[in-house]
Design an enzyme around this catalytic site. Sequence first.
Site, short mmCIF file in Angstrom:
data_model
loop_
_atom_site.label_atom_id
_atom_site.label_comp_id
_atom_site.label_asym_id
_atom_site.label_seq_id
_atom_site.Cartn_x
_atom_site.Cartn_y
_atom_site.Cartn_z
N SER A 12 0.86 -1.19 0.00
CA SER A 12 0.00 0.00 0.00
C SER A 12 0.89 1.24 0.00
CB SER A 12 -0.89 0.03 1.25
OG SER A 12 -1.40 1.34 1.42
N HIS A 37 -1.20 -1.29 -4.39
CA HIS A 37 -2.48 -0.97 -3.73
C HIS A 37 -2.55 0.53 -3.44
CE1 HIS A 37 -5.98 -2.17 -1.27
NE2 HIS A 37 -5.58 -1.26 -0.40
N ASP A 39 -4.79 3.47 -1.81
CA ASP A 39 -5.87 3.72 -0.86
C ASP A 39 -6.45 5.12 -1.04
OD1 ASP A 39 -6.10 1.34 0.78
OD2 ASP A 39 -4.03 1.75 1.39
N MET A 41 -9.09 7.89 -0.03
CA MET A 41 -9.89 8.26 1.14
C MET A 41 -10.47 9.66 0.96
SD MET A 41 -7.41 6.89 4.15
CE MET A 41 -6.65 5.25 4.04
N HIS A 70 -8.44 1.01 -4.07
CA HIS A 70 -9.36 0.75 -2.95
C HIS A 70 -10.05 2.06 -2.59
CE1 HIS A 70 -9.67 -0.45 1.61
NE2 HIS A 70 -10.85 -0.38 1.03
N MET A 72 -12.26 4.22 -0.51
CA MET A 72 -12.92 4.39 0.79
C MET A 72 -13.63 5.73 0.72
SD MET A 72 -9.77 2.91 3.05
CE MET A 72 -8.65 3.02 1.65
N MET A 141 -11.32 -6.01 5.23
CA MET A 141 -10.58 -5.03 6.04
C MET A 141 -10.33 -5.65 7.40
SD MET A 141 -9.98 -2.26 4.28
CE MET A 141 -9.16 -1.55 5.70
N PHE A 147 -6.26 4.50 8.18
CA PHE A 147 -4.85 4.72 8.49
C PHE A 147 -4.04 3.43 8.36
CE2 PHE A 147 -7.56 7.54 10.91
CZ PHE A 147 -7.05 8.79 10.54
N GLY A 148 -2.79 3.60 7.97
CA GLY A 148 -1.85 2.49 7.96
C GLY A 148 -1.31 2.27 9.38
N ASP A 177 -6.56 -6.62 4.13
CA ASP A 177 -6.10 -5.24 4.14
C ASP A 177 -6.05 -4.67 5.55
OD1 ASP A 177 -5.32 -2.75 3.35
OD2 ASP A 177 -7.11 -2.30 2.16
N GLY A 179 -2.75 -4.28 8.81
CA GLY A 179 -2.04 -4.98 9.88
C GLY A 179 -1.41 -6.31 9.49
N GLY A 199 1.35 -2.20 4.01
CA GLY A 199 1.96 -0.88 3.96
C GLY A 199 3.23 -0.88 4.79
N SER A 200 3.06 -0.80 6.10
CA SER A 200 4.20 -0.73 7.02
C SER A 200 5.18 -1.87 6.81
CB SER A 200 3.72 -0.76 8.47
OG SER A 200 2.43 -0.22 8.57
#
Length: 227
Positions: A12, A37, A39, A41, A70, A72, A141, A147-148, A177, A179, A199-200
Amino acid sequence: MEFSRKVKIAPSILSADFANFGAECRAIEDQGADWVHVDVMDGHFVPNLTFGPAMCAALRTHIRGVMDVHLMISPVDQYLEAYAKAGADVISAHLEAGPHIHRTLQAIRGLGCKAGLAINPGTGIEAVACLLDMVDVVNVMTVNPGFGGQKLIESSFAKVRALRAMIGDRPVHIEIDGGVTNENAGALVAAGADVLVAGSTVFKGGSVAAPQVYGSNIKALRAAAEA
Ligand code: DX5
Ligand code: ZN
């Protein structure tokens, strides 16, 4: 996009350097990312703001493979065409984003994109049952969107297992998606997931100046997922 249940890693770009997206997209693909990916928002459906269609069109020129968008956002229908024109391969809309998700999914396919159905942690899979023949991807989700860097919600494993059983032989991807880490990736794939958004976990410690870190992060995540 040929259907396969082989594990796909989808970094992400919410965790990328926002001043350097073109180079970041090239770096993660060069380093083994399967999907990119994105995101989107709106500060309304979720409490954060990110990318419009012009941004996605600009990113497209730096992405060789699958651009996974994605959304949102709510309302969503009036923006689908713009994201399709921006070059999205997959467009995911949220079941919770409006009263007419069936129409939204039809519209996404009608625009020539793969249709993704995203569901929040508070939405059960019963609602997905009558939509399964009109989706290519279910985005589960595993954090509350916005938030990532959040922790995966534990009850997600059972949800993914039940969804996998419900999908049966249909060519529908299960995308996780939020964590995703090297610690939970194996259990997620065992439960039935085949696309892991991260992401992280992918971006930590790396940069466009040190892209090999992305490579080792992706490699480690894939190894954990396939173990
Ligand atoms: C959350 C987004 C996710 C998120 C993933 O609203 O949809 O894609 O950025 O980030 P990590 O992997 O850091 O949880
Ligand atoms: Zn996402």
